[in-house]
Design a protein around this motif. Structure first.
Motif, PDB file in Angstrom:
ATOM      1  N   ASP A 120      13.540   9.828  -5.337  1.00  0.00           N
ATOM      2  CA  ASP A 120      13.728  11.274  -5.203  1.00  0.00           C
ATOM      3  C   ASP A 120      13.732  11.706  -3.743  1.00  0.00           C
ATOM      4  O   ASP A 120      14.160  12.802  -3.409  1.00  0.00           O
ATOM      5  N   ASN A 157      10.957   2.444  -6.041  1.00  0.00           N
ATOM      6  CA  ASN A 157      10.316   3.742  -6.285  1.00  0.00           C
ATOM      7  C   ASN A 157      10.675   4.789  -5.221  1.00  0.00           C
ATOM      8  O   ASN A 157      11.232   4.453  -4.188  1.00  0.00           O
ATOM      9  N   LYS A 158      10.321   6.010  -5.511  1.00  0.00           N
ATOM     10  CA  LYS A 158      10.507   7.162  -4.607  1.00  0.00           C
ATOM     11  C   LYS A 158      11.980   7.451  -4.334  1.00  0.00           C
ATOM     12  O   LYS A 158      12.337   7.872  -3.220  1.00  0.00           O
ATOM     13  N   SER A 178      11.451   7.118  -9.964  1.00  0.00           N
ATOM     14  CA  SER A 178      10.601   8.015  -9.187  1.00  0.00           C
ATOM     15  C   SER A 178       9.375   8.257 -10.057  1.00  0.00           C
ATOM     16  O   SER A 178       9.462   8.937 -11.086  1.00  0.00           O
ATOM     17  N   ALA A 179       8.282   7.658  -9.649  1.00  0.00           N
ATOM     18  CA  ALA A 179       7.048   7.797 -10.428  1.00  0.00           C
ATOM     19  C   ALA A 179       6.616   9.259 -10.416  1.00  0.00           C
ATOM     20  O   ALA A 179       6.121   9.787 -11.395  1.00  0.00           O
ATOM     21  N   LYS A 180       6.850   9.907  -9.287  1.00  0.00           N
ATOM     22  CA  LYS A 180       6.415  11.291  -9.117  1.00  0.00           C
ATOM     23  C   LYS A 180       7.225  12.243  -9.990  1.00  0.00           C
ATOM     24  O   LYS A 180       6.673  13.131 -10.628  1.00  0.00           O
ATOM     25  N   GLY A 200       3.349   3.203  -4.458  1.00  0.00           N
ATOM     26  CA  GLY A 200       3.367   3.932  -5.735  1.00  0.00           C
ATOM     27  C   GLY A 200       2.960   3.142  -6.967  1.00  0.00           C
ATOM     28  O   GLY A 200       3.389   3.455  -8.078  1.00  0.00           O
ATOM     29  N   LYS A 201       2.091   2.146  -6.795  1.00  0.00           N
ATOM     30  CA  LYS A 201       1.632   1.340  -7.939  1.00  0.00           C
ATOM     31  C   LYS A 201       0.871   2.209  -8.952  1.00  0.00           C
ATOM     32  O   LYS A 201       1.173   2.199 -10.141  1.00  0.00           O
ATOM     33  N   THR A 202      -0.117   2.959  -8.433  1.00  0.00           N
ATOM     34  CA  THR A 202      -0.931   3.787  -9.319  1.00  0.00           C
ATOM     35  C   THR A 202      -0.073   4.878  -9.967  1.00  0.00           C
ATOM     36  O   THR A 202      -0.165   5.124 -11.170  1.00  0.00           O
ATOM     37  N   SER A 203       0.790   5.513  -9.183  1.00  0.00           N
ATOM     38  CA  SER A 203       1.656   6.570  -9.733  1.00  0.00           C
ATOM     39  C   SER A 203       2.565   6.005 -10.820  1.00  0.00           C
ATOM     40  O   SER A 203       2.819   6.667 -11.838  1.00  0.00           O
ATOM     41  N   VAL A 215       0.836  -1.205   0.000  1.00  0.00           N
ATOM     42  CA  VAL A 215       0.000   0.000   0.000  1.00  0.00           C
ATOM     43  C   VAL A 215       0.873   1.258   0.000  1.00  0.00           C
ATOM     44  O   VAL A 215       1.857   1.325   0.750  1.00  0.00           O
ATOM     45  N   ASP A 216       0.512   2.206  -0.868  1.00  0.00           N
ATOM     46  CA  ASP A 216       1.182   3.506  -0.905  1.00  0.00           C
ATOM     47  C   ASP A 216       2.612   3.504  -1.431  1.00  0.00           C
ATOM     48  O   ASP A 216       3.297   4.517  -1.360  1.00  0.00           O
TER      49      ASP A 216
HETATM   50  P1  GTP Z   1      -2.559   2.048  -2.992  1.00  0.00           P
HETATM   51  O1  GTP Z   1      -3.327   1.954  -4.283  1.00  0.00           O
HETATM   52  O2  GTP Z   1      -3.292   2.802  -1.925  1.00  0.00           O
HETATM   53  O3  GTP Z   1      -2.042   0.761  -2.491  1.00  0.00           O
HETATM   54  O4  GTP Z   1      -1.266   2.977  -3.274  1.00  0.00           O
HETATM   55  P2  GTP Z   1      -0.310   2.928  -4.514  1.00  0.00           P
HETATM   56  O5  GTP Z   1       0.706   1.876  -4.341  1.00  0.00           O
HETATM   57  O6  GTP Z   1      -1.094   2.946  -5.768  1.00  0.00           O
HETATM   58  O7  GTP Z   1       0.456   4.301  -4.321  1.00  0.00           O
HETATM   59  P3  GTP Z   1       0.167   5.682  -5.028  1.00  0.00           P
HETATM   60  O8  GTP Z   1       0.646   5.684  -6.426  1.00  0.00           O
HETATM   61  O9  GTP Z   1      -1.226   6.087  -4.764  1.00  0.00           O
HETATM   62  O10 GTP Z   1       1.183   6.601  -4.209  1.00  0.00           O
HETATM   63  C1  GTP Z   1       1.095   6.739  -2.797  1.00  0.00           C
HETATM   64  C2  GTP Z   1       1.716   8.046  -2.360  1.00  0.00           C
HETATM   65  O11 GTP Z   1       3.119   8.042  -2.677  1.00  0.00           O
HETATM   66  C3  GTP Z   1       1.130   9.252  -3.073  1.00  0.00           C
HETATM   67  O12 GTP Z   1       1.049  10.303  -2.145  1.00  0.00           O
HETATM   68  C4  GTP Z   1       2.150   9.557  -4.142  1.00  0.00           C
HETATM   69  O13 GTP Z   1       2.170  10.908  -4.495  1.00  0.00           O
HETATM   70  C5  GTP Z   1       3.450   9.154  -3.480  1.00  0.00           C
HETATM   71  N1  GTP Z   1       4.456   8.754  -4.454  1.00  0.00           N
HETATM   72  C6  GTP Z   1       4.298   7.845  -5.449  1.00  0.00           C
HETATM   73  N2  GTP Z   1       5.437   7.773  -6.163  1.00  0.00           N
HETATM   74  C7  GTP Z   1       6.319   8.627  -5.603  1.00  0.00           C
HETATM   75  C8  GTP Z   1       7.654   8.977  -5.905  1.00  0.00           C
HETATM   76  O14 GTP Z   1       8.293   8.512  -6.830  1.00  0.00           O
HETATM   77  N3  GTP Z   1       8.254   9.884  -5.064  1.00  0.00           N
HETATM   78  C9  GTP Z   1       7.606  10.445  -4.032  1.00  0.00           C
HETATM   79  N4  GTP Z   1       8.266  11.307  -3.273  1.00  0.00           N
HETATM   80  N5  GTP Z   1       6.332  10.151  -3.728  1.00  0.00           N
HETATM   81  C10 GTP Z   1       5.683   9.238  -4.515  1.00  0.00           C
END
Ligand code: GTP
Ligand code: MG
Length: 372
Positions: free
Chosen positions: A192, A189-190, A225-227, A94-97, A91-92
């Protein structure tokens, strides 16, 4: 001749398959000390025992085996197909990102259409090659699909946040991928973030048998870094490298078959199903069966909701025209003759009804209170 018997077949069904009167089986079961009625289902052992007793050879088919049609393709007819990828991770992390960043890259390469995503799967192009991403599989969907015998993923992209490291669902994802025999590409991921520690992620993952190639293991790793949109091209190239190792192929020039990714009932449009083709080519007008549902493809829509006329191996497509709503993970298959599709769908519904009735019958006055 080996007779294929579905797991949990009833006495009547077994008799039907062996082409003998059901009373013969009832009699034998009685003599074996396990009296059963015609509509009761039999254990694997019992089916084998009775068949043996009758001098017949049977193979009890599990759901998985039963669900997977076996097709034969001449190796000369096989052509390369796009890899089908599922993104998994905690969870969180960054799968969706990551999927969003990937889609932007694909679109930036000049694909027609907007980025509004319409169906539960999408395709991106990189270096002139295509990659199919299946969106959903949260872990439950992935497992449920596998339990139904659906093989909808060639490669798992495991997203692990570099600041957080290996977490419970990271481990779960690894277990799912391993159980399905699907290779894992790790997207760290992340990176950055100031507190990112991608090497620690690599170290932690070795404990679960996910080991970077550069450390002598089998897994490809990419820092992203997806973001900030860093490393996404490299991730896509790595997926293609992994796909090359798998030598994915299919025969596009035959009747289509594949799996239902998701389906729903839509007001006005009726049954709407997203299919993933894994063999052959699906056309508007084709007669097909999908689980217990059948029909003709009335319309087909691509990932941006645009009408398409055909879909080949590894293509996801939304179709209208099924008689009812199939389940995610159901197999679909095109028939030359619509009647064959209907017959198969109807025999499957009948079987499901019998199974349902058997469940009900198992509760009798004698055992009613045991089950409460
Ligand atoms: P769930 O669907 O809830 O399991 O989450 P997820 O895995 O899809 O993660 P999601 O892409 O929603 O990202 C979760 C949080 O991490 C968000 O606040 C994003 O903005 C942040 N995030 C995702 N990728 C990055 C990244 O590369 N760098 C940073 N700093 N934040 C990121
Ligand atoms: Mg998400």
């Amino acid at each position: 001749d080996v007779v294929k018997v579905p797991q949990g077949a009833t006495v009547a069904e077994l008799a039907d398959l062996l082409d003998i009167p059901a009373s013969d089986i009832v009699k034998r079961l009685f003599l074996l000390g396990t009296p059963l009625t015609m509509t009761q289902s039999m254990s694997d052992e019992l089916i084998e025992l009775v068949a043996d007793d009758l001098g017949r050879e049977v193979k009890v088919m599990t759901k998985e085996e039963e669900n997977s049609f076996t097709f034969y393709d001449d190796p000369a007819d096989l052509l390369p197909r796009a890899p089908v990828v599922t993104v998994m991770g905690h969870v969180d992390h960054g799968k969706t990102s990551t999927l969003d960043a990937i889609r932007h890259t694909g679109v930036a390469e000049g694909e027609a259409g907007g980025i509004t995503q319409h169906i539960g799967a999408s395709q991106v192009k990189i270096n002139g090659r295509t990659i199919t991403f299946v969106d959903t599989p949260g872990h439950e969907t992935f497992t449920a699909m596998r339990a139904r015998g659906a093989k909808v993923t060639d490669i798992v992209v495991l997203v692990v946040a570099a600041d957080d490291g290996v977490m419970p669902q990271t481990i779960e994802s690894i277990n799912h991928a391993k159980a399905a025999g699907v290779p894992i590409v790790v997207a760290v991921n992340k990176i950055d973030r100031d507190d990112a520690n991608p090497d620690r992620v690599r170290q932690e993952l070795t404990e679960y048998g996910v080991i970077p190639e550069e450390w002598g293991g089998e897994n490809m790793f990419v820092n992203i870094s997806a973001k900030k949109n860093m490393g996404i091209d490299e991730l896509l190239e790595t997926i293609l490298l992994q796909a090359d190792v798998l030598e994915l192929k299919a025969n596009p020039n035959t009747f289509a078959s594949g799996y239902v990714l998701e389906a729903k009932l839509d007001r006005g449009r009726g049954s709407v199903a997203t299919l993933l083709v894994n063999r052959g080519t699906l056309h508007v007008g084709d007669a097909l069966v999908a689980g217990m549902s059948y029909g003709r493809v009335r319309a087909m829509l691509g990932q941006n909701g645009q009408p398409v006329t055909e879909a080949g191996p590894s293509d996801p497509v939304e179709i209208l025209g099924l008689s009812s709503v199939p389940a995610a993970g159901d197999e679909f298959r095109v028939f030359q003759d619509e009647r064959d599709a209907r017959d198969l769908a109807e025999s499957r519904s009948l079987k499901a009804r019998i199974e349902e009735q058997n469940k009900v019958k198992h509760v009798t006055l004698e055992n009613l209170f045991d089950t409460m």
